[in-house]
Design an enzyme around this catalytic site. Sequence first.
Site, PDB file in Angstrom:
ATOM      1  CD  GLU A 423      -1.650   1.366   3.159  1.00 39.15           C
ATOM      2  OE1 GLU A 423      -1.116   0.519   3.902  1.00 39.15           O
ATOM      3  OE2 GLU A 423      -2.318   2.313   3.576  1.00 39.15           O
ATOM      4  CG  ASP A 496       1.422   2.298   5.998  1.00 36.25           C
ATOM      5  OD1 ASP A 496       2.527   1.729   5.876  1.00 36.25           O
ATOM      6  OD2 ASP A 496       1.122   3.375   5.458  1.00 36.25           O
ATOM      7  CG  ASP A 498      -2.277   3.676   8.852  1.00 43.43           C
ATOM      8  OD1 ASP A 498      -2.689   2.702   8.180  1.00 43.43           O
ATOM      9  OD2 ASP A 498      -1.769   4.682   8.343  1.00 43.43           O
ATOM     10  CG  ASP A 500      -6.195   5.304   5.755  1.00 44.30           C
ATOM     11  OD1 ASP A 500      -7.406   5.234   6.079  1.00 44.30           O
ATOM     12  OD2 ASP A 500      -5.609   6.363   5.434  1.00 44.30           O
TER      13      ASP A 500
END
Length: 631
Positions: A423, A496, A498, A500
């Site tokens: 990503e 990642d 997080d 998202d």
Amino acid sequence: MEDASYTAESIQVLEGLQAVRKRPGMYIGSTDARGLHHLVYEVVDNSIDEVMGGFCTHIDITINQDGSVTVVDDGRGIPTGLVPKYERPAVEMVMTVLHAGGKFDRKSYKVSGGLHGVGLSVVNALSEWLEVRVRREGKEHFMRCERGVVTVPLKELGAAEGTGTTVTFMPDRQIFETVEFDYDTIAEKFKDLAYLNRTAVISFKDVLANRQDRYHFEGGIVEFVKDLNHNKTSLHETPIYINAEKNSIIVELAMQYTDTYAENIYSFVNNINTAEGGTHMVGLRSALTRAMNDYAKENNLLKGGLESLTGEDVREGLTAILSIKIPEPQFEGQTKTKLGNSEVKGIVDSLVFEKLSEFMLENPKVATVCIERAILAAQAREAARKARDLTRRKGVLESAALPGKLADCSERDPAKSEIYIVEGNSAGGSAKMGRDREFQAILPLRGKILNVEKARMDKILKNQEVRNLITAIGANIGPDCDASKARYHHVIIMTDADVDGAHIRTLLLTLFYRYMRPLIDAGFIYIAQPPLYKVSKGGKEVYVYDDEALESIMESMGRNVSLQRYKGLGEMNPKQLWETTMDPETRTLKQVTVEDAMRADEMFNILMGDEVEPRREFIMTHADEVENLDI
Ligand code: 0RA
């Protein structure tokens, strides 16, 4: 001189059992291990008949030191009195007259037509010797035969307590290719019998193998289903149970839904495993589909244009045992394990429909859980159809040129090749630099375009980034998806740590689950595990992959440590990314199971669904898990 009719009778008897010895295959199917095991089953079936009649609870089976087999039960005992017309003890006739059945038949639910149910006389005919002990009316009786011929006529041995029958037989080495019993095969059969006859206590001991087991399941087939689902997540606590009778056909059904996608339905007729199915299974399937659809429609559970649930939808994730008892079963098929009686279909159908509908009315919570499970399956099916249409319209994806953004590897053997789906462009850059280009390909996905919030799956499939992914893997999607065409056997999702990243991972897993499940089944889908933290002290650096480890590492390193939390992959330089996450020597990958992907799919439905309320509720109650997803 002896009575002429008696002599004629004994000649017939001899001829009868002689026929069995001449063509054993006709009676027990074969003379290999399978046929050998049938002898044991035949004797035990007779004891099970006593169990079914409520006259017997304990059956003890022993494989003895000399290779003979003993079956002891505490049933009524085979009758020992003389049979009027023949002036011979009933037990002697049971043991020596082929199909003595008729007269002594206490079986209301025969197993004949299958390979057993042939009668104890067949076991006797195929045994080097066989001994019977009967406890009845306070006495123990004994008789012995050799190759079907009575050598010790019935006699009284003395006083006995209780009632029961003991049969010991030595399989004839002249008949059988092997006289070695397989413990596990036999034990499994007894275990099934114990589930199917909840009052039976079956003990099995193999002196030669030095093994023994005892089977007793008070819960019957409900316990059977629970045990089958032992390692799965069930969607409702207790299996649904149905027990009903019509026209002397007894129908028993236990069923429970799980979050797996496999269908696990086993059926039995008069305790015989009907592996090939038959009319009872046809009736069950029809009833299940009808009852679930009726309930779903009456309670407005079908949403989003879904018109009805198919048979496959309502059986996905279902574990069930169907056990029926029928007076005259007709077994058909290759292995004689398919029920042929046509009248059974309608009876099973109507009984199951009626009882299942009744159950759902009384247990709306369970009913809703089951139907929602089927709706999920229906949605996946519908989406797959759309995907297929899409593929057809746009031409075959696999033949399309490889996407320009793919940094491919030089290796051409899929088994040795890996693709990292990364990503974000900056992380993609690090991955491209850090990788071993020999066998590691990198496909960066642009996160912004993949703004999955509220996007529906059919829209996502049209997304160019996603289409790049499908093309790069090369295995196609929907019903045409073929794992053997995959260009990489490691498809690694690297996102990642997080929210998202978690969203994109959920989206990708949902995509694989709905459209490329063969890749999951083949074990090709993985999730990379980048470190969450870097702990440094002096020149020493330690990467930490989860919070639990962090605590103990911080403790062991003491004071003056500095802690860096990695939020994004972009925060690592290429070398660090290689060392921590991509180097096969040091990295850990999580292989994605269908269950993982299915959970992602559920989460996707809630997170990206149109309905605001369940979504809000989900995020509130699963806040912890969503947090964990940030890993
Ligand atoms: C015929 C009639 C009855 C019982 C049995 C056979 C019987 C057979 C076997 C074989 C192994 N164990 C068995 N237990 C019983 C009915 C007897 C009665 O009416 O008392």
